[in-house]
Design an enzyme around this catalytic site. Sequence first.
Site, PDB file in Angstrom:
ATOM      1  CE  LYS A   1       1.007   2.986 -22.203  1.00 18.65           C
ATOM      2  NZ  LYS A   1       1.107   3.771 -20.956  1.00 18.65           N
TER       3      LYS A   1
ATOM      4  CD  GLU B   1       0.430   5.594 -16.181  1.00 17.25           C
ATOM      5  OE1 GLU B   1       0.436   5.923 -14.975  1.00 17.25           O
ATOM      6  OE2 GLU B   1       1.193   6.098 -17.026  1.00 17.25           O
TER       7      GLU B   1
ATOM      8  CG  ASP C   1      -0.074   6.690 -22.421  1.00 24.83           C
ATOM      9  OD1 ASP C   1      -0.491   5.522 -22.240  1.00 24.83           O
ATOM     10  OD2 ASP C   1       1.105   7.032 -22.229  1.00 24.83           O
TER      11      ASP C   1
ATOM     12  CG  ASP D   1       1.210   9.703 -19.953  1.00 19.63           C
ATOM     13  OD1 ASP D   1       2.214   8.971 -20.122  1.00 19.63           O
ATOM     14  OD2 ASP D   1       0.439   9.592 -18.975  1.00 19.63           O
ATOM     15  CB  SER D   2       6.690   9.770 -22.122  1.00 16.80           C
ATOM     16  OG  SER D   2       6.391   9.134 -23.350  1.00 16.80           O
TER      17      SER D   2
ATOM     18  CD  GLU E   1       7.289   2.805 -16.958  1.00 17.69           C
ATOM     19  OE1 GLU E   1       6.167   2.929 -17.489  1.00 17.69           O
ATOM     20  OE2 GLU E   1       8.085   3.759 -16.802  1.00 17.69           O
TER      21      GLU E   1
HETATM   22  O1  KIV Z   1       4.164   7.396 -21.803  1.00 14.80           O
HETATM   23  C1  KIV Z   1       4.970   6.509 -22.122  1.00 14.80           C
HETATM   24  O2  KIV Z   1       5.930   6.743 -22.861  1.00 14.80           O
HETATM   25  C2  KIV Z   1       4.760   5.167 -21.600  1.00 14.80           C
HETATM   26  C3  KIV Z   1       5.853   4.172 -21.815  1.00 14.80           C
HETATM   27  C4  KIV Z   1       6.984   4.453 -20.905  1.00 14.80           C
HETATM   28  C5  KIV Z   1       5.373   2.786 -21.675  1.00 14.80           C
HETATM   29  O3  KIV Z   1       3.766   4.901 -21.003  1.00 14.80           O
END
Ligand code: KIV
Length: 273
Positions: free
Chosen positions: A122, A124, A92, A53-54, A191
């Site tokens: 994924k 969090e 994510d 989600d980055s 992280e």
């Molecule tokens: O969204 C992302 O890029 C991440 C990484 C920093 C692990 O969750």
Amino acid sequence: MAGYLVDDVRKVTTHRLYEMKQSGKKIAMLTSYDYSMARIVDGAGVDVILVGDSASNTMAGNATTLPITLDQMIYHARSVVRGVKRALVVCDMPFGTYQVDPQDAVRNAVRIMQETGCDALKLEGGVEIIPAIKLILEAGIPVCGHLGLTPQSINKFGTYAVRAKEEAEADKLRSDAKALAEVGCFAIVLEKIPAQLAKEVTESVPVPIIGIGAGGACDGQVLVVHDMLGMNQGFSPKFLRRYANLFEVMTDAVGQYVTDVKNCDFPNENEQY
Ligand code: KIV
């Protein structure tokens, strides 16, 4: 497969990651958000591609990961999946799609899997989201956990500083990692936490631990691809190693193109019909 930099071109599975941990082979993970980048990253031998989600930061220019939506993540993940033959593709779940109600979480998880063709998701968080993770796993969807500096909680933290330096937070992280492994997560991202704590967790849980800013003892490493290729200027955390300066390379190339067009040097006689 032609053009692939690795000998073993079999599709990476969650089971293979587990075997890699067992045999001490490190896991290389990078983000990708589009087809063209995913093809490069996959061909270069990265084991796991994270549709992070980055994308909210790198692709949309937002200050945090919070604004990206489920539909936007599905668009990015679907594009990545089309470019990947070998790597395990993890997507994510974006902010707000799994924290409110476990039933909602499994509905959203099923949508991502069905509409993108990715291999795993994924999420969090620790024990608070175990009910959601349980239902998603029961639907047959592999889940990767994410602890430490979880960017979807940045407003709660109020800072991007290293997490779990104090014993209470370190203890919570230890028990969260144990709970995620016990419920059936196939891997956990840690992280920006102290390297010693990441080492301890890596040695104490049976599932692969992938670090970002968590030291070299983790079973694998993940970076944001735009950061490691030097496409983002001005983001220089201590943990980041830059493998290229694509910002400069691309700026020079585009600048040269502008010059050539203005000087009537492009196109030349060989570049026209
Ligand atoms: O969204 C992302 O890029 C991440 C990484 C920093 C692990 O969750």
